[in-house]
Design a protein around this motif. Sequence first.
Motif, PDB file in Angstrom:
ATOM      1  N   SER A   1      14.249  -5.196  -5.405  1.00 47.07           N
ATOM      2  CA  SER A   1      13.812  -6.089  -4.327  1.00 47.07           C
ATOM      3  C   SER A   1      12.412  -5.716  -3.839  1.00 47.07           C
ATOM      4  O   SER A   1      11.854  -6.397  -2.988  1.00 47.07           O
ATOM      5  N   LEU A   2      11.866  -4.630  -4.381  1.00 44.89           N
ATOM      6  CA  LEU A   2      10.508  -4.238  -4.002  1.00 44.89           C
ATOM      7  C   LEU A   2       9.529  -4.896  -4.959  1.00 44.89           C
ATOM      8  O   LEU A   2       9.185  -4.334  -6.001  1.00 44.89           O
ATOM      9  N   GLY A   3       9.107  -6.097  -4.634  1.00 44.15           N
ATOM     10  CA  GLY A   3       8.236  -6.858  -5.512  1.00 44.15           C
ATOM     11  C   GLY A   3       7.047  -7.436  -4.777  1.00 44.15           C
ATOM     12  O   GLY A   3       6.589  -6.878  -3.768  1.00 44.15           O
ATOM     13  N   GLY A   4       6.572  -8.559  -5.281  1.00 43.43           N
ATOM     14  CA  GLY A   4       5.407  -9.183  -4.676  1.00 43.43           C
ATOM     15  C   GLY A   4       5.643  -9.571  -3.223  1.00 43.43           C
ATOM     16  O   GLY A   4       4.766  -9.399  -2.379  1.00 43.43           O
ATOM     17  N   GLY A   5       6.837 -10.071  -2.941  1.00 45.94           N
ATOM     18  CA  GLY A   5       7.143 -10.472  -1.566  1.00 45.94           C
ATOM     19  C   GLY A   5       7.055  -9.306  -0.599  1.00 45.94           C
ATOM     20  O   GLY A   5       6.659  -9.474   0.564  1.00 45.94           O
ATOM     21  N   THR A   6       7.412  -8.124  -1.091  1.00 45.08           N
ATOM     22  CA  THR A   6       7.348  -6.928  -0.252  1.00 45.08           C
ATOM     23  C   THR A   6       5.895  -6.564   0.043  1.00 45.08           C
ATOM     24  O   THR A   6       5.524  -6.278   1.180  1.00 45.08           O
ATOM     25  N   LEU A   7       5.085  -6.604  -0.993  1.00 41.40           N
ATOM     26  CA  LEU A   7       3.670  -6.295  -0.819  1.00 41.40           C
ATOM     27  C   LEU A   7       3.014  -7.293   0.121  1.00 41.40           C
ATOM     28  O   LEU A   7       2.346  -6.921   1.093  1.00 41.40           O
ATOM     29  N   TRP A   8       3.220  -8.565  -0.158  1.00 42.52           N
ATOM     30  CA  TRP A   8       2.577  -9.601   0.649  1.00 42.52           C
ATOM     31  C   TRP A   8       3.088  -9.574   2.086  1.00 42.52           C
ATOM     32  O   TRP A   8       2.316  -9.698   3.036  1.00 42.52           O
TER      33      TRP A   8
END
Lengths: 485, 485
Positions: free
Chosen positions: B268-275
Amino acid sequence: MASQQPPPSQHNTTPSQQPHINTADDERGRLASDAASSATTPSDPIKYPGTVLINVQGAFIEVETPELPRTPGGTVHDYHHDTSDIVLPNHKAVVSHIAVDIGGSLAKLVYFSHEHKSLEAGGRLNFLKFETDKIDSCIDFMRQLKLRHEQLNGHPPPGRPGGELCIMATGGGAFKFYDRIKDALGVEVLREDEMECLIIGLDFFINEIPNEVFTYSEESPMSFRPRPDPADPLSPSIYPYLLVNIGSGVSMIKVLGPRNFTRVGGTSLGGGTLWGLLSLLTGARNFDEMLKSAESGDNTAVDMLVGDIYGSGYGKIGLKSSTIASSFGKVYRMKREAEREAEDGGGLANGDRKHGRSGDEEEDHGKDGGDTRTFKAEDISRSLLYAVSNNIGQIAYLHAEKHGLEHIYFGGSFIGGHRQTMNTLSYAIKFWSKGEKQAYFLRHEGYLGSVGAFLKRQPPNWGRRNSLDAGAGMGNVLERIGSRT
Amino acid sequence: MASQQPPPSQHNTTPSQQPHINTADDERGRLASDAASSATTPSDPIKYPGTVLINVQGAFIEVETPELPRTPGGTVHDYHHDTSDIVLPNHKAVVSHIAVDIGGSLAKLVYFSHEHKSLEAGGRLNFLKFETDKIDSCIDFMRQLKLRHEQLNGHPPPGRPGGELCIMATGGGAFKFYDRIKDALGVEVLREDEMECLIIGLDFFINEIPNEVFTYSEESPMSFRPRPDPADPLSPSIYPYLLVNIGSGVSMIKVLGPRNFTRVGGTSLGGGTLWGLLSLLTGARNFDEMLKSAESGDNTAVDMLVGDIYGSGYGKIGLKSSTIASSFGKVYRMKREAEREAEDGGGLANGDRKHGRSGDEEEDHGKDGGDTRTFKAEDISRSLLYAVSNNIGQIAYLHAEKHGLEHIYFGGSFIGGHRQTMNTLSYAIKFWSKGEKQAYFLRHEGYLGSVGAFLKRQPPNWGRRNSLDAGAGMGNVLERIGSRT
């Protein structure tokens, strides 16, 4: 493991804790600081305490600490005195060393104290944490211990340095702060390898301390695992296992035997990441505040679930609607939405903010106009706690899988006995391994390294440094510590 | 792979790109939307365009887009038109479908357009991104495409629905927004499985598009991998491989053959997490701003390195002083320090703030008194980009290791052609696998799913839905798409 409830020791029981000592093994209750007593013949173990054994016979955990030592001149906030002492009712000799494991965020101190100043009453292992940032408070505390030690035992005679307090130090800070500690205390400081100490400490807790190791699940939150029984030849070996030590960062260590370990991996997403990001995002001032906040949070307010993307589950590949697809995956969109509303003049009154939440703990993290009072500190805390714990759990599983390890021990101060954390880690291992691997936790999870360093103390002039590589005497000691299987 | 520089096609070359088509394989240039042309005999492929093949003979990537379609009434900011079109100079038939892959954060649209309104000049695949949050803009754009399609090709005759535009939809939004799209456009919407589309799209890019797949390293940033040569029996199979698709969240898919794939994991640590986290922490308003910010950042201002803990490296286990021990591991301490100084009245003038940094982009994230103008947005951005990318890299390696896969393809919009991201992912794979595994990237990394859905378009009344489970005709199509090895 021989049985769920081994019979209590004939010699020592504490009714409330039911410690179990196997009396068939006379040596079991004795743990080396210097198990190689055949190599040295201490004429007076009390006078020259560097040569005594730590007697763990009848050891048990006591939760209430009767006396809380204070650092004179310091405040009680400079350290946290853990309330789970390990009582050693049969250890009557003087202990002339203390151990400290200095990590990136926390320094963990272990020392022995006698009950009521009487050697006959036995004593206890005390566990304290300092922030590494306040290492001087830690050093000051050690100075108090040194003074007390000298008060009780006098200065050592010239040429017999055994009576002088010695510091066993491990963790990165043992190297970084070596000169500072040595100069401030004027005592011998022995630096020990971090990974080795973790393993020695863990093996000690597994083998020697009753009610220390447990499994965790929501239904059965703290299910203690009985200690291995060395008298039972069918008792399974504790090896091999994976130790996952979660401090500021995370180390994963494959352990095949008492001296046989390798750091196989780790991740930089550890306790330091959680504490760092949450201190920025929520304004929480300490770990306890963050963890408490997480308990009342709702991560689905910020996490993007499979259901948020699909409108339902993604049944074909077994992803439930409630599965977290993206940690913090809702935040970017909601923040943009709030900013647009602010720009449009809609502000907070706009009824379309269906995801908008409000509460006392709201904050404005943006700088440039967008109103972002949208996220609650507790929701953010819970989301990040889940993210970090789940991630460690998955990586731990994958390393365990790679190396064929079924038992995974979680240590380190990140866990701090926090139920959500343990539940998440435990669930992750269960989920990924389809129930084939087991997560274990410890009541003294933060003190593996310092207890390991404490146990590594050898009598002076015993040549322990050379033996480390030669593996002779040292190997014997460690086998006795760790291989009771 | 047959050679580094296969000879250019006899039929089609574009000097600037040197595409290479193997003319020994007459079928190579033809890719099914309906490869099962033996099953249906289209009498007039132009009139009933649902039954034409997509002709990829001579396909190449063109970086400058000659005409940028605009959404009437919308703004150019509602979507991002990728500038790397795929030119199909030999595809002359009408294409009556468009494809969209609607993820948690982005909707990715692929459509075919003819050059200069002349069928003989061939055409191109266009690639557009919308934020999923603005799905109505995406639907509106599709409506424009539908109108244009009807202008050019007329309405289909009654009973022959092949001429009408059809929407191939995949990703979670294909299900979540199914009714909305269908109602708004009044056309057929076919929902396709997300993982299957990703694999079909990736296989297409690997096998058919020159200068699409590349490896990345600092020394050789974009080293194109030649396409597999179906005429060469020694050309190695592209299977098995691991696809790591990084969108809002991350999926990892083990692929053993064209129809043989399993989602083995994800994070679940992906682009959404970064953004999400960066939009909270830095005030950046879009992905480009975040990535640009990361480029000038210094992560060591917030990350705790091994050297910060040890004062040096931890040589014994091969951890260099510069290794990141804890992402954001310095933040908690520095923030506390700043708060204490503020409380003590030392404020910002205190010269002891050795870690303190200042700059135009400083922000105050705290609410409760402590002055925390300590962290630069670009440092935070770089740290989080490293953390997320490294983490995905490690988990990808571990899954690849578990399943014995040497080739790891990274797809998904998170990457966005960003060099730091690719470098981190590539380095992580190299580091963990000790050079034994290879990371690959794609120029159209965000469009695997939508291209896969585009290619899945079958002629009407061809029974493709039944064939999906029966595996008969469909299997043939997919083999022709994917197994040219």
